[in-house]
Design a protein around this motif. Structure first.
Motif, PDB file in Angstrom:
ATOM      1  N   LEU A  66      -5.460   9.313   1.953  1.00 49.92           N
ATOM      2  CA  LEU A  66      -5.629   8.208   2.912  1.00 49.92           C
ATOM      3  C   LEU A  66      -6.154   6.951   2.222  1.00 49.92           C
ATOM      4  O   LEU A  66      -6.894   7.033   1.244  1.00 49.92           O
ATOM      5  N   ARG A  67      -5.784   5.828   2.762  1.00 47.35           N
ATOM      6  CA  ARG A  67      -6.332   4.551   2.270  1.00 47.35           C
ATOM      7  C   ARG A  67      -7.641   4.306   3.027  1.00 47.35           C
ATOM      8  O   ARG A  67      -7.661   3.603   4.047  1.00 47.35           O
ATOM      9  N   VAL A  68      -8.685   4.917   2.500  1.00 47.54           N
ATOM     10  CA  VAL A  68      -9.929   4.957   3.262  1.00 47.54           C
ATOM     11  C   VAL A  68     -10.595   3.593   3.400  1.00 47.54           C
ATOM     12  O   VAL A  68     -11.223   3.309   4.424  1.00 47.54           O
TER      13      VAL A  68
ATOM     14  N   GLY B  20      12.822  11.859  21.716  1.00 41.21           N
ATOM     15  CA  GLY B  20      11.585  12.219  22.386  1.00 41.21           C
ATOM     16  C   GLY B  20      10.566  11.128  22.133  1.00 41.21           C
ATOM     17  O   GLY B  20      10.060  10.496  23.034  1.00 41.21           O
ATOM     18  N   SER B  21      10.300  10.864  20.871  1.00 40.68           N
ATOM     19  CA  SER B  21       9.356   9.799  20.532  1.00 40.68           C
ATOM     20  C   SER B  21       9.690   9.283  19.142  1.00 40.68           C
ATOM     21  O   SER B  21      10.285   9.990  18.330  1.00 40.68           O
ATOM     22  N   HIS B  22       9.307   8.059  18.908  1.00 38.40           N
ATOM     23  CA  HIS B  22       9.529   7.448  17.598  1.00 38.40           C
ATOM     24  C   HIS B  22       8.324   7.743  16.693  1.00 38.40           C
ATOM     25  O   HIS B  22       7.221   7.964  17.201  1.00 38.40           O
ATOM     26  N   PRO B  23       8.518   7.705  15.397  1.00 41.43           N
ATOM     27  CA  PRO B  23       7.365   7.821  14.491  1.00 41.43           C
ATOM     28  C   PRO B  23       6.404   6.663  14.761  1.00 41.43           C
ATOM     29  O   PRO B  23       6.846   5.561  15.086  1.00 41.43           O
ATOM     30  N   ASP B  24       5.108   6.926  14.636  1.00 36.18           N
ATOM     31  CA  ASP B  24       4.159   5.836  14.900  1.00 36.18           C
ATOM     32  C   ASP B  24       4.181   4.818  13.752  1.00 36.18           C
ATOM     33  O   ASP B  24       4.827   5.018  12.725  1.00 36.18           O
ATOM     34  N   PHE B  25       3.460   3.723  13.959  1.00 34.59           N
ATOM     35  CA  PHE B  25       3.472   2.637  12.974  1.00 34.59           C
ATOM     36  C   PHE B  25       2.989   3.121  11.604  1.00 34.59           C
ATOM     37  O   PHE B  25       3.499   2.685  10.575  1.00 34.59           O
ATOM     38  N   ASP B  26       2.027   4.007  11.629  1.00 36.41           N
ATOM     39  CA  ASP B  26       1.473   4.495  10.355  1.00 36.41           C
ATOM     40  C   ASP B  26       2.519   5.274   9.571  1.00 36.41           C
ATOM     41  O   ASP B  26       2.646   5.115   8.356  1.00 36.41           O
ATOM     42  N   LEU B  27       3.264   6.119  10.283  1.00 34.74           N
ATOM     43  CA  LEU B  27       4.282   6.911   9.587  1.00 34.74           C
ATOM     44  C   LEU B  27       5.406   6.020   9.066  1.00 34.74           C
ATOM     45  O   LEU B  27       5.905   6.212   7.955  1.00 34.74           O
ATOM     46  N   LEU B  28       5.805   5.039   9.881  1.00 30.23           N
ATOM     47  CA  LEU B  28       6.861   4.121   9.420  1.00 30.23           C
ATOM     48  C   LEU B  28       6.392   3.338   8.197  1.00 30.23           C
ATOM     49  O   LEU B  28       7.146   3.153   7.236  1.00 30.23           O
ATOM     50  N   THR B  29       5.147   2.897   8.245  1.00 28.79           N
ATOM     51  CA  THR B  29       4.595   2.151   7.108  1.00 28.79           C
ATOM     52  C   THR B  29       4.548   3.039   5.861  1.00 28.79           C
ATOM     53  O   THR B  29       4.976   2.631   4.780  1.00 28.79           O
ATOM     54  N   PHE B  31       6.272   5.669   5.273  1.00 31.43           N
ATOM     55  CA  PHE B  31       7.643   5.950   4.839  1.00 31.43           C
ATOM     56  C   PHE B  31       8.158   4.795   3.977  1.00 31.43           C
ATOM     57  O   PHE B  31       8.713   4.999   2.899  1.00 31.43           O
ATOM     58  N   SER B  32       7.952   3.609   4.475  1.00 33.34           N
ATOM     59  CA  SER B  32       8.418   2.423   3.755  1.00 33.34           C
ATOM     60  C   SER B  32       7.741   2.299   2.392  1.00 33.34           C
ATOM     61  O   SER B  32       8.359   1.854   1.427  1.00 33.34           O
ATOM     62  N   GLU B  33       6.483   2.719   2.332  1.00 32.14           N
ATOM     63  CA  GLU B  33       5.740   2.608   1.069  1.00 32.14           C
ATOM     64  C   GLU B  33       5.835   3.876   0.231  1.00 32.14           C
ATOM     65  O   GLU B  33       5.150   4.001  -0.770  1.00 32.14           O
ATOM     66  N   ARG B  34       6.655   4.800   0.670  1.00 32.62           N
ATOM     67  CA  ARG B  34       6.902   6.047  -0.057  1.00 32.62           C
ATOM     68  C   ARG B  34       5.611   6.822  -0.314  1.00 32.62           C
ATOM     69  O   ARG B  34       5.424   7.384  -1.400  1.00 32.62           O
ATOM     70  N   SER B  35       4.772   6.845   0.674  1.00 31.74           N
ATOM     71  CA  SER B  35       3.527   7.591   0.480  1.00 31.74           C
ATOM     72  C   SER B  35       3.467   8.839   1.357  1.00 31.74           C
ATOM     73  O   SER B  35       2.393   9.414   1.517  1.00 31.74           O
ATOM     74  N   GLU B  40       7.216  15.440   5.533  1.00 35.24           N
ATOM     75  CA  GLU B  40       7.079  14.360   6.517  1.00 35.24           C
ATOM     76  C   GLU B  40       8.137  13.292   6.304  1.00 35.24           C
ATOM     77  O   GLU B  40       8.728  12.794   7.262  1.00 35.24           O
ATOM     78  N   ARG B  41       8.414  12.986   5.034  1.00 37.21           N
ATOM     79  CA  ARG B  41       9.424  11.975   4.748  1.00 37.21           C
ATOM     80  C   ARG B  41      10.784  12.434   5.277  1.00 37.21           C
ATOM     81  O   ARG B  41      11.543  11.657   5.832  1.00 37.21           O
ATOM     82  N   GLY B  42      11.057  13.724   5.099  1.00 36.09           N
ATOM     83  CA  GLY B  42      12.324  14.267   5.582  1.00 36.09           C
ATOM     84  C   GLY B  42      12.444  14.141   7.093  1.00 36.09           C
ATOM     85  O   GLY B  42      13.490  13.760   7.611  1.00 36.09           O
ATOM     86  N   ARG B  43      11.342  14.434   7.781  1.00 32.73           N
ATOM     87  CA  ARG B  43      11.384  14.357   9.243  1.00 32.73           C
ATOM     88  C   ARG B  43      11.565  12.913   9.721  1.00 32.73           C
ATOM     89  O   ARG B  43      12.338  12.647  10.636  1.00 32.73           O
ATOM     90  N   VAL B  44      10.858  12.003   9.064  1.00 30.96           N
ATOM     91  CA  VAL B  44      11.010  10.589   9.452  1.00 30.96           C
ATOM     92  C   VAL B  44      12.425  10.114   9.118  1.00 30.96           C
ATOM     93  O   VAL B  44      13.047   9.392   9.899  1.00 30.96           O
TER      94      VAL B  44
END
Lengths: 306, 395
Positions: A66-68, B20-29, B31-35, B40-44
């Motif tokens: 996490l980016r704490v 059902g639902s979209h990935p939240d902002f944190d997951l999209l972010t 994903f975009s930053e490859r972190s 999880e990346r596969g699911r997104v």
């Protein structure tokens, strides 16, 4: 923000193990977050993303990733700490506006977009006597700056949809919408084998391949944009699109030939005009129509009509 | 670029599922930053492949410039290095760089001497500028059309060309609004590219890239002057370039692109050694031996410009660019910092309480010009919160 998910014992243990380190790393004291508060935040975040069966090791790895520092800053802002807000504004105010400008492409719209986000970040709505700040939902999975851009982008998409529903009659007239012919009743497919072969070909693609194809052919994204979305080099996407298009065509042809069509018939079938193909209205309506998003329509028309 | 039949495109569109639902902002972010992790990346990715809303948000949320360029492992061989990547060629580049630096030093020394004895400083400066406009060919390198060459996907780019001019203008406007290239000096400073090897080895034809002598400074200001009369090193379009994309190729060469990644040019950092260098813990030079080869060093220092000199043979592993700020790290803990888009570089030597960084730098990540982290092959993580002036080694 408290999670509705139960925090497992392994998460509790991992948080307890790492709390001192993460509290210091996140500079929580600087922004006014106590150890107890931060422990609760870490527990909530881990419980949100980790399965209930996750072990202590998995929880530790997750917490370390996490980016704490940004998590602490965001949550401290959400809790209303002035120092945190000062740091936040110093770091992100200019970036937020520039991101809004890049998305909205126009100064006043960008300021409007950025201001509306600030209102949400500060928390103008109240729930049970508490301010509800959007920053309370930041979990530190990615960077705070990236998260802010994503929130801005979503807000822009929402605004676009809202304003799209309120198009003036003049604009509708200019678009020819007032005089649009009623949607014709869907026609049956000229050959179900084509649909079957195409669906089979598409179903055989990996998620990434499908994403690349959809981004390029449906959304009209450039190779560079797709490359940046996936974090790879543009030439990789170029090769991939080329290879996918060729292999998909081959698979569809082979499938149709396997179903008793001659090569010539199969190739003719592939040239079927889209208007002759049955449209699944229900499924199409689950998404914005292809031409209705923000992408450059012209570029897409050129590409698809090629 | 191969096209797909219209029918396939229509089927691609209509297979959008009910979400059902979209990935939240944190997951999209993330994903975009490859972190995200693999799962999880596969699911997104599964979701994004079918959801044009999320693709739209992802695309809109892309940063103006990449925060950190993709780091290509040197063993991957994904980017064909070609003959540019041959050791012999790298040595040739290094040799040429040394020769140019020596020439630069001699010319600058000559200019400084004549400037000190002249009755009119302004006249002397003008004369020196004219002299310095003489260019010295140093490298014969591939690609005579580096700004327009595309190794693959040319047709696709032509197809998507309606977007390009608008985006280019917006990119430049944004860069100007950030003060990256709005002033004449910083734009003209792009002419001072130390050594540029256009292309990445995929091209067959050749181009002569020229380097210029350093230009004298305004007396008393300490700021180099760049005369608008100096002939352009490249095309006028290149003069307008700003905020390049950065990457490290398979051979460990630092590369940048001014056209969104269509073409890449190799940049060999030419270290800048201020006359009276002082940058906190940042070390301006790689070693005292390098300084001794600098002819202009003995001249009066206070008002004179910085001097370019070639860095040692460098193999980079990671680079991070934010606007005009660029950090590049690599083998043996080498870390270079440029504040002007890669034209001038200063070597930075992180140290904390007398302890220096060890190992190779494998990761460089800066969130903004002040806050950044570097990670090394020896599992060290160093961070700075003041633009690389001071560093903290994380435990």
């Amino acid at each position: 923000m408290s999670s509705t998910k139960t925090i497992s014992d392994s998460i509790h243990l991992a948080v307890a193990d790492l709390l001192g380190e993460l509290h210091a790393k996140g500079e929580c004291e600087k922004v006014g977050l106590s150890s107890e508060t931060f422990a609760a935040i870490l527990g909530d975040v881990a419980a949100k993303y980790l399965p209930a069966s996750a072990g202590k090791g998995e929880a530790r790895t997750f917490l370390i990733s996490l980016r704490v520092e940004e998590l602490a800053l965001a949550r401290a802002c959400a809790a209303g700490h002035n120092t945190a807000w000062e740091i936040f504004l110093t770091r992100y105010r200019e970036k937020l506006y520039l991101a809004a400008l890049r998305i909205a492409r126009e100064d006043s719209a960008a300021r409007d977009l950025a201001d509306s986000l600030y209102a949400e970040l500060y928390g103008t709505s109240m729930r049970a006597g508490d301010r509800m700040s959007k920053l309370a939902s930041f979990t530190g999975r990615g960077s705070l700056e990236g998260w802010l851009r994503t929130v801005l982008a979503q807000e822009f998409v929402n605004r676009y949809r809202r304003t799209k529903r309120l198009v003036s009659l003049d604009e509708e007239g200019e678009d020819g919408a007032q005089f649009a012919a009623p949607e014709p009743e869907p026609l049956p497919s000229p050959d179900s084998r084509l649909e079957f072969a195409t669906d089979a070909g598409l179903a055989g693609l990996s998620a990434e391949d499908r994403m690349v194809l959809a981004s390029y052919y449906l959304d009209g994204r450039t190779l560079a944009e797709i490359a940046r979305m996936l974090g790879v080099h543009e030439s990789t996407i170029s090769r991939k699109v080329d290879k996918l298009a060729k292999s998909l065509r081959k698979k569809i042809l082979a499938h149709m030939i396997g179903q008793g069509m001659t090569r010539r018939q199969a190739e003719e079938a592939l040239k079927t005009d889209v208007r002759d193909v049955r449209i699944d209205i229900r499924r199409s309506l689950t998404q914005e129509p292809v031409g209705g998003t923000f992408s450059n329509k012209k570029a897409r028309e050129i590409r698809i009509g090629k | 670029m191969e096209s797909v039949p219209k029918f396939v495109v229509s089927r691609l569109q209509r297979t959008a599922p009910d979400f059902g639902s979209h990935p939240d902002f944190d997951l999209l972010t993330a994903f975009s930053e490859r972190s995200l992790g693999e799962g999880e990346r596969g699911r997104v990715m599964e979701h994004i492949a079918l959801c044009n809303d999320c693709r739209e948000v992802l695309a809109l949320a892309l940063p103006e410039e990449e925060l950190s360029a993709a780091v290509v492992p040197s063993s991957s061989g994904r980017i064909p290095a070609g003959w540019v990547g041959l050791p012999a060629f790298r040595w040739a580049v290094l040799t040429a760089a040394v020769a140019v630096a020596a020439l630069v030093g001699v010319r600058y020394s000559h200019f400084s001497h004549s400037n000190a004895t002249a009755e009119s400083g302004a006249i002397q400066r003008n004369a020196a500028r004219q002299e310095s406009a003489v260019t010295t060919p140093i490298i014969v390198s591939p690609n005579s059309q580096s700004s327009s060459s595309v190794t693959e996907g040319t047709e696709a780019e032509v197809q998507s060309s309606p977007k390009s001019p608008e985006r280019e203008v917006r990119r430049q406007q944004a860069a100007v609004s950030k003060g990256l290239s709005s002033d004449g000096s910083s734009v003209i400073a792009m002419n001072r590219n130390p050594i540029i090897v256009p292309g990445s080895g995929n091209n067959s034809d050749f181009d002569v890239v020229k380097a210029k002598d350093p230009v004298p400074s305004e007396a008393g200001s300490g700021i180099p002057i760049f005369s608008p009369n100096i002939p352009l090193q490249t095309s006028p379009a290149m003069m307008l370039r700003a905020s390049p994309k950065w990457t490290v190729n398979a051979s460990g060469n630092l590369q940048r692109s001014f056209d969104g990644g269509k073409s890449w040019e190799t940049v060999v950092p030419m270290q800048i050694v201020p006359r009276q260098a002082s940058m906190g813990s940042a070390s301006p030079a790689s070693g005292s031996a390098d300084n001794s080869s600098e002819p202009a060093k003995s001249e009066p220092a206070s008002t004179e410009p910085v001097v370019s000199k070639p860095a040692e043979s460098l193999v980079f592993h990671a680079v991070c660019g934010i606007g005009s700020e660029v950090w590049a790290g690599g083998v043996a803990g080498v870390l270079y910092h440029s504040t002007d888009g890669g034209h001038e570089w200063i070597r930075v030597t992180p140290s904390d309480k007398g302890v220096g960084l060890t190992g190779d730098i494998n990761g460089v990540e800066f969130l903004d010009p002040q806050h950044g982290k570097i990670s090394t092959s020896s599992a060290e993580v160093w961070s700075t919160s003041d633009g690389a002036h001071s560093w903290q080694k994380q435990q």
